[in-house]
Motif scaffolding. Structure first.
Motif, PDB file in Angstrom:
ATOM      1  N   THR A  42      -7.551  -9.916 -13.800  1.00  0.00           N
ATOM      2  CA  THR A  42      -7.686  -9.338 -12.466  1.00  0.00           C
ATOM      3  C   THR A  42      -9.161  -9.087 -12.167  1.00  0.00           C
ATOM      4  OG1 THR A  42      -6.930  -7.568 -10.998  1.00  0.00           O
ATOM      5  CG2 THR A  42      -7.485  -6.945 -13.245  1.00  0.00           C
ATOM      6  N   LYS A  81      -3.412 -10.791  -9.061  1.00  0.00           N
ATOM      7  CA  LYS A  81      -3.095  -9.517  -8.433  1.00  0.00           C
ATOM      8  C   LYS A  81      -4.329  -8.619  -8.459  1.00  0.00           C
ATOM      9  CE  LYS A  81       0.192  -5.663  -8.652  1.00  0.00           C
ATOM     10  NZ  LYS A  81       1.311  -5.075  -9.429  1.00  0.00           N
ATOM     11  N   ASN A 105      -6.022  -4.802  -7.338  1.00  0.00           N
ATOM     12  CA  ASN A 105      -5.692  -3.414  -7.029  1.00  0.00           C
ATOM     13  C   ASN A 105      -6.930  -2.644  -6.616  1.00  0.00           C
ATOM     14  OD1 ASN A 105      -2.953  -3.595  -7.682  1.00  0.00           O
ATOM     15  ND2 ASN A 105      -3.345  -3.185  -9.846  1.00  0.00           N
ATOM     16  N   ARG A 106      -6.758  -1.744  -5.662  1.00  0.00           N
ATOM     17  CA  ARG A 106      -7.777  -0.753  -5.342  1.00  0.00           C
ATOM     18  C   ARG A 106      -7.111   0.609  -5.256  1.00  0.00           C
ATOM     19  NH1 ARG A 106     -13.041  -1.733  -1.914  1.00  0.00           N
ATOM     20  NH2 ARG A 106     -13.212   0.294  -2.894  1.00  0.00           N
ATOM     21  N   ILE A 140      -2.401   3.609  -3.785  1.00  0.00           N
ATOM     22  CA  ILE A 140      -2.583   2.345  -4.501  1.00  0.00           C
ATOM     23  C   ILE A 140      -2.443   1.191  -3.516  1.00  0.00           C
ATOM     24  CG2 ILE A 140      -1.753   0.867  -6.362  1.00  0.00           C
ATOM     25  CD1 ILE A 140      -0.589   3.381  -7.679  1.00  0.00           C
ATOM     26  N   GLU A 152      -2.302  -2.874  -3.307  1.00  0.00           N
ATOM     27  CA  GLU A 152      -2.050  -4.063  -4.115  1.00  0.00           C
ATOM     28  C   GLU A 152      -2.126  -5.309  -3.241  1.00  0.00           C
ATOM     29  OE1 GLU A 152       1.041  -2.188  -7.426  1.00  0.00           O
ATOM     30  OE2 GLU A 152       1.793  -3.505  -5.834  1.00  0.00           O
ATOM     31  N   CYS A 196       0.870  -1.180   0.000  1.00  0.00           N
ATOM     32  CA  CYS A 196       0.000   0.000   0.000  1.00  0.00           C
ATOM     33  C   CYS A 196       0.904   1.225   0.000  1.00  0.00           C
ATOM     34  CB  CYS A 196      -0.912  -0.003   1.227  1.00  0.00           C
ATOM     35  SG  CYS A 196      -2.205   1.259   1.192  1.00  0.00           S
TER      36      CYS A 196
END
Length: 377
Positions: free
Chosen positions: A263, A220, A222-223, A207, A209, A196
């Motif tokens: 993803t 993987k 992501n947010r 970001i 991860e 993060c």
């Protein structure tokens, strides 16, 4: 048209004439165009599959709203009905003596998935009354009541009959190896790595991860979090501590493919106790309702209001007798209301919708027939 036999030719001609006259909902000797078509689709469909019969009844319900549609929507509905009639008739001719072919045409694609383990939507033992104001519902309060009133919702009964306009289906748990682009799914796996950090190109963008693995592979996730409140180091370290290596999580979202591979786009994530644990979140691992909203009313509030009102569905009296429900394979009203808001899966949602569409059309058709009897007098 007789009321025990479908007049295919007259129905098709009505659709053609309506299109030729500019979709004006023509007035005939007994009925308007929309009333006639609605009654026609209300006739039993002979030699048909369950899916066809349900589509047939839903078509009747759509034509019941024909007078309120725009010109473009009328054009689309008439064209859809014409294609549907042609498809049904072609299937009836082509599949005569070949039932196996007819069944094959309606098979759903086979997907390797299971239903996620989730806790029941509402386990409250509190008594909720149908005419109760929304401000007294648990977890809603006066602010929630005020916002719900923007949607014309004042009582628990109003909420129960305020149906979702759409759904997001997260009630399919798949393995990572079976992710398919474009599907909405739920994954359950363990954290292999978490990071993060603040974006080097935008100091206000954080970001997050997560590298998630299961027995079939890894993916993987992501947010992205916009705002300075997320760019401070304590918040980012807190996220890393929450998703340490070996932590079991459930993640729901839309499967996408980018230049780095497959993803889940901006997933909703919940930490679980273990791989056999149940999911508590109301937005993960379930069929999530999407309600009609207006400006200033958040989607999660409407879901919380519906959830809080749901126990009152047990007080609803079913106007349809058991014999009639059994004859048409209809779900009881209490179950239909509960499952139109928070269905366990897509099949249950469709059964609930089938019951409520049947009700809408049934009463509409009774009104048409009553009007016909009045005109005869």
């Amino acid at each position: 048209m007789t009321y025990n036999q479908l007049d295919w030719e007259r129905l098709q001609k009505a659709l053609v004439v309506e299109a030729e006259r500019g979709f004006t909902d023509l007035v005939g000797k007994q009925y308007r165009f929309s009333e006639f078509v609605c009654l026609s689709f209300g006739q039993p469909l002979p030699d048909s599959s369950l899916i066809e019969r349900r589509q047939w009844q839903e078509m009747a319900s759509r034509f019941a709203n024909y007078p309120q549609l725009t010109l473009e929507e009328r054009q689309h509905l008439v064209a859809t009905a014409s294609r549907f009639l042609a498809q049904i008739q072609q299937g009836s001719r082509g599949d005569a003596g070949n039932d196996s072919q007819k069944t094959t045409n309606y098979q759903l694609p086979i997907t390797n998935y299971q239903l996620p383990r989730t806790t029941p939507v509402n386990q409250s033992n509190q008594t909720i009354l149908l005419d109760q104001s929304l401000g007294n519902l648990p977890g809603i309060g006066r602010r929630g009541e005020y916002l719900a009133q923007k949607l014309g919702l004042y009582t628990v009964r109003d909420v129960l009959f305020y149906y979702p306009r759409d759904y997001i289906d997260y009630a399919r748990q798949v393995d990572i190896a079976n992710l398919i682009e474009g599907e909405t799914v739920t994954l359950v796996g363990t954290v292999k790595r978490c990071n993060c950090f603040t974006s080097p190109k935008n100091k206000k963008l954080t970001i997050f991860e997560l590298l998630l693995k299961d027995k079939t592979g890894q993916v993987k996730l992501n947010r992205f979090y916009a705002g300075t409140r997320y760019s401070n180091r304590p918040w980012q370290e807190g996220m890393k501590n929450r998703y340490t290596e070996g932590t079991v999580v459930a993640a729901s979202g839309l499967v996408k493919k980018n230049k780095y591979g497959i993803t889940i786009d901006n997933p909703e994530i919940e930490v679980l106790g273990d791989l056999e644990d149940t999911i508590d979140s109301h937005g993960i691992g379930r069929v999530v309702p999407v309600y009609p909203l207006t400006e200033g009313v958040p989607a999660d509030l409407m879901r919380r209001v519906a959830m809080a009102a749901l126990p009152a569905a047990k007080q609803l009296e079913d106007p349809l007798p058991v014999a009639l429900r059994d004859r048409y394979g209809l779900m009881g009203l209490q179950d239909a209301i509960a499952n139109i808001h928070f269905p366990a899966d897509t099949a249950t949602k469709q059964a609930a919708r089938h019951r409520l569409v049947f009700d809408e059309f049934f009463y509409l058709q009774l009104g048409f027939l009553q009007r016909r009897q009045t005109l005869r007098r």
